[in-house]
Design a protein around this motif. Structure first.
Motif, short mmCIF file in Angstrom:
data_model
loop_
_atom_site.label_atom_id
_atom_site.label_comp_id
_atom_site.label_asym_id
_atom_site.label_seq_id
_atom_site.Cartn_x
_atom_site.Cartn_y
_atom_site.Cartn_z
N GLU A 216 0.83 -1.22 0.00
CA GLU A 216 0.00 0.00 0.00
C GLU A 216 0.86 1.27 0.00
O GLU A 216 0.57 2.23 -0.70
CB GLU A 216 -0.87 0.03 1.25
N ALA A 217 1.92 1.22 0.81
CA ALA A 217 2.84 2.36 0.90
C ALA A 217 3.55 2.57 -0.44
O ALA A 217 3.80 3.70 -0.86
CB ALA A 217 3.85 2.14 2.01
N GLN A 218 3.86 1.45 -1.11
CA GLN A 218 4.54 1.56 -2.42
C GLN A 218 3.67 2.28 -3.43
O GLN A 218 4.14 3.10 -4.21
CB GLN A 218 4.88 0.17 -2.94
N GLU A 219 2.38 1.97 -3.40
CA GLU A 219 1.44 2.62 -4.32
C GLU A 219 1.36 4.13 -4.00
O GLU A 219 1.37 4.98 -4.89
CB GLU A 219 0.06 1.93 -4.19
N LEU A 220 1.33 4.44 -2.70
CA LEU A 220 1.29 5.85 -2.29
C LEU A 220 2.58 6.56 -2.74
O LEU A 220 2.54 7.66 -3.28
CB LEU A 220 1.14 5.92 -0.75
N SER A 221 3.73 5.91 -2.56
CA SER A 221 5.01 6.50 -2.98
C SER A 221 5.00 6.80 -4.47
O SER A 221 5.46 7.85 -4.91
CB SER A 221 6.19 5.54 -2.73
N ARG A 222 4.47 5.87 -5.24
CA ARG A 222 4.46 6.03 -6.69
C ARG A 222 3.60 7.24 -7.10
O ARG A 222 4.01 8.07 -7.90
CB ARG A 222 3.93 4.75 -7.34
N ARG A 223 2.42 7.35 -6.47
CA ARG A 223 1.53 8.49 -6.80
C ARG A 223 2.16 9.81 -6.35
O ARG A 223 2.07 10.82 -7.04
CB ARG A 223 0.17 8.31 -6.10
N MET A 224 2.78 9.77 -5.18
CA MET A 224 3.42 10.99 -4.68
C MET A 224 4.58 11.41 -5.59
O MET A 224 4.75 12.59 -5.90
CB MET A 224 3.96 10.75 -3.26
N ALA A 225 5.35 10.42 -6.03
CA ALA A 225 6.51 10.73 -6.89
C ALA A 225 6.03 11.39 -8.18
O ALA A 225 6.70 12.27 -8.73
CB ALA A 225 7.28 9.46 -7.20
N GLU A 226 4.87 10.97 -8.66
CA GLU A 226 4.31 11.55 -9.89
C GLU A 226 3.90 13.00 -9.64
O GLU A 226 4.24 13.91 -10.39
CB GLU A 226 3.09 10.73 -10.28
N LEU A 227 3.19 13.22 -8.53
CA LEU A 227 2.74 14.57 -8.17
C LEU A 227 3.92 15.52 -7.96
O LEU A 227 3.86 16.69 -8.33
CB LEU A 227 1.90 14.50 -6.89
N LEU A 228 5.00 14.99 -7.38
CA LEU A 228 6.11 15.84 -6.96
C LEU A 228 7.22 15.95 -8.02
O LEU A 228 8.35 16.31 -7.71
CB LEU A 228 6.68 15.35 -5.63
N ALA A 229 6.87 15.63 -9.27
CA ALA A 229 7.84 15.78 -10.37
C ALA A 229 8.32 17.23 -10.42
O ALA A 229 7.52 18.15 -10.24
CB ALA A 229 7.19 15.41 -11.70
N GLY A 230 9.61 17.43 -10.62
CA GLY A 230 10.16 18.79 -10.71
C GLY A 230 10.56 19.36 -9.36
O GLY A 230 11.15 20.43 -9.29
N CYS A 231 10.24 18.67 -8.27
CA CYS A 231 10.63 19.14 -6.93
C CYS A 231 12.02 18.61 -6.59
O CYS A 231 12.40 17.51 -7.00
CB CYS A 231 9.69 18.60 -5.86
N SER A 232 12.76 19.39 -5.79
CA SER A 232 14.02 18.87 -5.25
C SER A 232 13.71 17.93 -4.08
O SER A 232 12.59 17.95 -3.56
CB SER A 232 14.89 20.02 -4.76
N LEU A 233 14.70 17.17 -3.66
CA LEU A 233 14.47 16.30 -2.50
C LEU A 233 14.24 17.12 -1.24
O LEU A 233 13.51 16.71 -0.35
CB LEU A 233 15.63 15.31 -2.32
#
Ligand SMILES: Nc1ncnc2c1ncn2[C@@H]1O[C@H](COP(=O)(O)OP(=O)(O)OP(=O)(O)O)[C@@H](O)[C@H]1O
Ligand SMILES: [Mg+2]
Length: 279
Positions: A216-233
């Motif tokens: 479940e966390a992996q799915e959340l990470s994937r969606r978050m990574a998509e939303l946060l494209a272009g952001c620095s760490l």
């Protein structure tokens, strides 16, 4: 650990005695800061090789190949340059002596050259990772009228200090603006690393460190990574922490809604534009 530069008793190192413009971190303090470091493939290789070489001093001497000891990192804000300096100190078990070049220059104009020298004298005498942050300030100041001569002197002092740098210490510099660095300074570095905004894979990996690795966390990470494209760490860290606070207030598990709320409030891209204008 895997290094000849290991300092047997770093805790005894003076806290940058006589060196007001520096902050000293013990290797242990450095270790605490770098628990979540992400380095891309190329930079990981460069750092690993650099550290391996530090443990092979005799072999390098026998082969008459100089050891690398001067590293420069450049890239956009919040991509891990400062963190890498802490990481290197941690891996080499050396204290990190952190100096912000802009504070030396702005607070003691006229004495800048002698301050630069003091910093290098310190590092030549005691094994450490000497880290000059905000290195681009040298380049930026060359354009500003009255300060031109002073700056030329400072650059000369720096060149001399880099040429005379010796002993067990490592010199690390970080800058956002590669092209503003004097080519003569640039040439003095034996190790150069470029930082860029994280790839999707980097973002997923980094977010996973905060949200866990269950399916479940992996799915959340994937969606978050998509939303946060272009952001620095650095931005991503702030957004996740904000979202976690929201979840805690609601007494609910972290979900995608908290992240979108935190993202909208934090507004990383507006911030990026504002900081470009500032520079
Ligand atoms: N590569 C990375 N791996 C893990 N965390 C990172 C990375 N880059 C940034 N961060 C997070 O963002 C924070 C700020 O990063 P850091 O200070 O290293 O950025 P920087 O590249 O030095 O930026 P600046 O150019 O503004 O000085 C870190 O303390 C860490 O929490
Ligand atoms: Mg930095």
């Amino acid at each position: 650990m895997n290094s000849s530069k290991k300092n047997s008793n770093p805790a005894r190192l003076p806290r940058a005695k006589g060196l007001d413009m520096a902050t000293v971190y013990t290797p242990k303090e450095c270790g605490r800061k770098v628990r979540r470091i992400i380095l891309n493939g190329v930079n990981r290789t460069i750092v690993d090789e650099f550290i391996t070489i530090q443990g092979m001093k005799e072999r390098f001497e026998a082969e008459d190949v100089p050891m690398p000891s001067k590293m420069v990192m450049f890239g956009p804000p919040g991509t891990g340059k400062t963190l890498t300096a802490f990481y290197i100190a941690h891996r080499l078990e050396l204290p990190l002596v952190l100096v912000r070049l802009d504070t030396i220059i702005h607070s003691h104009l006229g004495e800048t050259g002698s301050n630069v020298r003091k910093v290098f004298d310190y590092a030549n005498a005691a094994p450490c990772v000497l880290f000059l942050d905000e290195f681009d300030v040298l380049g930026r100041m060359r354009d500003s009228g009255d300060e031109v001569k002073e700056m030329a002197r400072v650059v000369n002092t720096l060149l001399q200090c880099l040429d005379e740098f010796h002993g067990e210490s490592i010199f690390v510099a970080a800058t956002n603006l590669e092209e503003e660095l004097d080519p003569a300074v640039w040439r003095r570095f034996d190790t150069k690393m470029t930082y860029s905004l994280p790839t999707e894979e980097d973002r997923i990996q980094y977010i996973g460190l905060f949200v866990g690795s269950e399916p479940e966390a992996q799915e959340l990470s994937r969606r978050m990574a998509e939303l946060l494209a272009g952001c620095s760490l650095a931005d991503i860290e702030q957004i996740i922490l904000k979202a976690k606070r929201k979840a805690i207030i609601e007494d609910a598990p972290l979900d995608y809604r908290h992240i979108t709320g935190a993202y909208a409030e934090y507004n990383p891209h507006r911030k990026a534009v504002a900081s470009e204008v500032h520079r």
